[in-house]
Design a protein around this motif. Structure first.
Motif, short mmCIF file in Angstrom:
data_model
loop_
_atom_site.label_atom_id
_atom_site.label_comp_id
_atom_site.label_asym_id
_atom_site.label_seq_id
_atom_site.Cartn_x
_atom_site.Cartn_y
_atom_site.Cartn_z
N UNK A 72 0.82 -1.22 0.00
CA UNK A 72 0.00 0.00 0.00
C UNK A 72 0.85 1.26 0.00
N UNK A 73 2.06 1.13 0.48
CA UNK A 73 2.98 2.29 0.47
C UNK A 73 3.93 2.25 -0.72
N UNK A 74 3.57 1.43 -1.75
CA UNK A 74 4.29 1.38 -3.03
C UNK A 74 5.70 0.78 -2.93
N UNK A 75 5.92 -0.11 -1.96
CA UNK A 75 7.21 -0.80 -1.83
C UNK A 75 7.15 -2.11 -2.59
N UNK A 76 8.19 -2.39 -3.39
CA UNK A 76 8.24 -3.62 -4.17
C UNK A 76 8.34 -4.85 -3.27
N UNK A 77 7.61 -5.90 -3.63
CA UNK A 77 7.80 -7.21 -3.02
C UNK A 77 7.82 -8.26 -4.13
N UNK A 78 8.54 -9.35 -3.87
CA UNK A 78 8.75 -10.37 -4.90
C UNK A 78 8.42 -11.74 -4.32
N UNK A 79 7.92 -12.64 -5.19
CA UNK A 79 7.60 -13.99 -4.74
C UNK A 79 8.75 -14.95 -5.06
N UNK A 80 8.56 -16.23 -4.73
CA UNK A 80 9.62 -17.22 -4.94
C UNK A 80 9.99 -17.40 -6.40
N UNK A 81 9.01 -17.28 -7.30
CA UNK A 81 9.32 -17.43 -8.73
C UNK A 81 10.21 -16.29 -9.20
N UNK A 82 10.00 -15.08 -8.65
CA UNK A 82 10.87 -13.95 -8.99
C UNK A 82 12.28 -14.17 -8.46
N UNK A 83 12.36 -14.73 -7.24
CA UNK A 83 13.68 -15.03 -6.68
C UNK A 83 14.41 -16.06 -7.54
N UNK A 84 13.72 -17.11 -7.91
CA UNK A 84 14.34 -18.12 -8.77
C UNK A 84 14.82 -17.50 -10.09
N UNK A 85 13.99 -16.65 -10.66
CA UNK A 85 14.36 -16.03 -11.94
C UNK A 85 15.59 -15.15 -11.80
#
Length: 303
Positions: A38-51
């Motif tokens: 909600x405060x526009x901070x990026x978050x990434x999931x496990x698939x993004x980490x793998x990539x």
């Protein structure tokens, strides 16, 4: 709980790619599509980490980011797999161990371990895979990318593998001399993976060892001098004693254990490298690492 969301700083710490560079690649190539809080901070999931781990591997192999970005996710994984088969697999294996750790995935850990084991044997696994991984683990812990649950999980799996291989050499015939290596960790030192592996290497070569493990009090060590053996003491200092307490630890060893008998104390580990030459007595020897110790003792049986 499995960590399923990562900050851009987590991705930087795990992949080695700077946050600023990741942002540029997102904007220029749509390489990753982060979620936003909600405060526009990026978050990434496990698939993004793998990539991003796979992208890092390909980039380090000399492939241009523009070329990598044009590939689909499955094409990137195939490229990584093919490169790992043709080239040194260690970098990719280390990346896979990171994924296994953050996802608490014991099956993935076993798959990576078995693959490298077939290529280089257990000694090779420890030197080529576990040691560089554990060095990175320390940084990931300090940077708060992982928590203590991750560290305990992966350290326990590595320790299991060391213990399994220790069992295989435990009962090999030993040399007939009265020389014995007494392996111990100083009081309050609990990081025993390096010492366990050194015990494995010594036993594999036919040497006699007495493994005492973590947090030993120096007052209890003179016992072995009176048991008809010629002991060489080996200790591994990772965090304890702290740097300012190392001189008093060395003096206490000589006062409690050596007692003018020229009994040697061999010291290795991260804190050992902070010992100054003027703090050492003639019976103290500092080693850079496990291989340095092994290279300074006779090989009695075929490794």
């Amino acid at each position: 709980m499995i960590k399923s969301k990562f900050s851009i700083k987590d991705l930087e710490n795990l992949s080695g790619i700077k946050s600023h560079t990741i942002r540029i690649w997102e904007k220029r190539y749509n390489l990753l599509e982060p979620d936003r809080t909600e405060t526009n901070i990026r978050t990434y999931d496990l698939s993004a980490l793998r990539k991003i781990l796979n992208v890092s591997y390909l980039k380090n192999a000399g492939i241009k980011i523009s070329t990598i970005a044009s590939l689909t996710g499955s094409d990137i994984e195939n490229q990584v797999r093919n490169l790992a088969i043709r080239n040194n697999k260690n970098d990719h294996a280390i990346q896979e161990l990171k994924l296994a750790m953050v996802n608490f995935d014991q099956t993935m850990f076993s798959r990576v371990y078995d693959s490298v084991l077939q290529e280089v044997g257990f000694t090779g696994v420890f030197y080529d895979l576990f040691i560089p991984f554990l060095e990175e683990l320390g940084f990931l812990w300090q940077s708060k990318t992982i928590n203590i649950a991750h560290e305990h999980f992966i350290s326990h799996l590595i320790k299991q593998k060391v213990l399994i291989n220790l069992e295989k050499v435990q009962y090999r015939s030993k040399n007939d001399s009265d020389s014995v290596y007494v392996l111990f960790l100083p009081e309050n030192e609990m990081h025993d993976l390096g010492l366990l592996f050194l015990n494995y290497e010594l036993l594999k070569r036919g040497h006699k060892t007495i493994y005492l493990g973590a947090s030993m009090i120096l007052d209890d060590l003179p016992f072995f001098k009176n048991k008809g053996v010629n002991p060489t003491y080996i200790t591994y200092v990772t965090v304890q004693p702290v740097e300012k307490e190392l001189p008093s630890f060395l003096k206490k060893f000589n006062r409690k254990v050596n007692r003018d008998s020229d009994i040697e104390l061999w010291i290795l580990g991260q804190m050992a490298q902070k010992i100054k030459s003027e703090q050492l007595s003639d019976n103290h020897k500092v080693f850079k690492g496990i291989s340095d110790v092994i290279n300074n003792i006779p090989q009695l049986v075929e490794a």
